[in-house]
Design an enzyme around this catalytic site. Structure first.
Site, short mmCIF file in Angstrom:
data_model
loop_
_atom_site.label_atom_id
_atom_site.label_comp_id
_atom_site.label_asym_id
_atom_site.label_seq_id
_atom_site.Cartn_x
_atom_site.Cartn_y
_atom_site.Cartn_z
N THR A 149 0.88 -1.17 0.00
CA THR A 149 0.00 0.00 0.00
C THR A 149 0.91 1.21 0.00
O THR A 149 2.11 1.09 0.21
CB THR A 149 -0.89 0.07 1.25
N VAL A 165 -12.52 -3.42 5.18
CA VAL A 165 -11.71 -2.23 5.44
C VAL A 165 -10.39 -2.67 6.07
O VAL A 165 -10.39 -3.45 7.03
CB VAL A 165 -12.44 -1.24 6.38
N ASP A 189 -0.06 -6.61 6.12
CA ASP A 189 -1.31 -7.36 6.29
C ASP A 189 -2.25 -6.57 7.18
O ASP A 189 -2.22 -6.66 8.40
CB ASP A 189 -1.01 -8.73 6.90
#
Length: 284
Positions: A149, A165, A189
Site C-alpha cells: 500500500t 476495510v 497485512d
C-alpha cells in the site's frame, strides 16, 4: 520539512512532495497532490493502490484512504469507496467539510458526489492486468499474496470480501501523527496490523524520547512477543520525528523512500527483516 513513503514505488510521490515543499506549499496540499497522482495512475494499481487496483471478490474496486495532520480533530478518511480514482482527495474533504471523520461504502460515495467528485463506472477503475487477475481468480481460484500500500491509501487486499476495510484509513493503525512529536505509517497485512495500532504505539514511544528507529523496533518486538514469532505477519513500519529523523522496522524486506529539507534528492532505503527480541529470546 520532510517526507517519507512506503515501498519503492512511492519514489515519484516523495519526489513530488519534495518539489512542492520547496515551492512553499502547505504540507497537506503536498501530500494530497502527490498521493492523488499515484492513486490515479493505472500503472501503480498493481501495487494495490487506487485506480487499477485489484477488485474485491465481486469484481468491484473499493478504495480506502486517509489524511491526518497531527492536530487534534484533523483527520479524515474514506473506506470501501467505489468509482473515485483519487480517494485521498475525498478523505481530505471529509476532514475539512464533514462533521464525521470516517465515511464508508455508499455513505462515502454519496459524500463524494455531494462534494462534486466525478464517479466513474467500475471498468474505468480496473487495469488490464488486474482485470485478468480477477478472471484467473474466478476461473482457477487463483489468489494473490502481497500487501503493498502507499501507507495512507490502498485498493485493499486482492479479491477481498465486499466492504472489507484494512488498516490504511484507521487512525493509529495505518497512520498516526502528532504535531508535537512526529508521525508513523504501517503497511502490510492490514487485517492483522489493525489489531495492534502500531502507528500510534510508535508515535507514543517517540514522545517518550525514543528515536524513530528505536520506536519502530520496539513496536515490532512487542507484536512478536504477543503473537509469537512463528505467527508474525507481514508488516513494515516507518516513523519520522519533528527533527526530520526517520527509522523503520519490518518483518519482511521493506523498501521505503525519504527526503529531508536541505537535501537535493530523495533517498531510497531498504529495511531488512528486523532482528527481534522476544520473551523467549531473539531471532534474525
Amino acid at each position: 520539512m520532510a517526507a517519507v513513503g512506503t515501498w519503492s514505488f512511492s519514489l515519484p510521490a516523495v519526489e513530488k512532495m519534495r518539489y512542492l515543499i520547496v515551492q512553499g506549499q502547505h504540507s497537506t496540499d503536498c501530500v494530497e497532490q502527490a498521493m492523488a497522482d499515484i492513486e490515479n495512475d493505472r500503472e501503480t494499481g498493481r501495487f494495490v493502490v487506487g485506480r487499477g487496483g485489484y477488485p474485491n471478490s465481486e469484481g468491484l474496486v473499493e478504495c480506502d484512504a486517509a489524511l491526518m495532520e497531527g492536530i487534534a480533530g484533523r483527520f479524515g478518511a474514506v473506506a470501501a469507496l467505489q468509482g473515485v480514482g483519487t480517494p485521498v482527495r475525498v478523505a481530505r474533504r471529509v476532514m475539512e467539510q464533514s462533521c464525521h471523520s470516517l465515511l464508508v461504502g455508499e455513505g462515502a460515495l454519496a459524500f463524494a458526489l455531494e462534494q462534486g467528485f466525478t464517479v466513474e463506472d467500475n471498468e474505468s477503475m480496473l487495469a488490464p492486468e488486474t482485470a485478468r487477475a480477477y478472471q484467473d481468480f474466478l476461473e482457477k481460484k487463483k489468489s494473490l499474496s502481497g500487501h503493498d500500500t502507499l501507507g495512507v491509501s490502498t485498493s485493499g487486499a486482492p479479491f477481498k470480501s465486499p466492504g472489507r476495510v484494512g488498516d490504511s484509513p484507521l487512525p493509529g493503525c495505518g497512520l498516526y501523527a502528532d504535531v508535537m512529536v512526529g508521525a508513523a505509517t504501517a503497511t502490510g497485512d492490514g487485517d492483522k496490523i489493525m489489531c495492534h495500532c502500531p502507528s500510534f504505539h510508535a508515535v507514543q514511544l517517540m514522545k517518550q524520547g525514543l528515536s524513530p528507529a528505536e520506536a519502530c523496533q520496539t513496536v515490532l518486538s512487542d507484536i512478536a512477543r504477543r503473537v509469537g514469532t512463528e505467527k508474525l505477519f507481514e508488516m513494515g513500519l516507518v516513523a519520522m520525528n519533528m527533527k526530520g529523523e526517520v527509522g523503520a522496522a519490518s518483518s519482511v524486506k521493506f523498501p521505503y523512500t525519504f527526503w529531508r529539507n536541505g537535501r537535493e534528492t530523495v533517498e531510497q532505503h531498504v529495511q531488512l527483516p528486523t532482528s527481534l527480541q522476544t520473551a523467549g529470546g531473539s531471532f534474525e
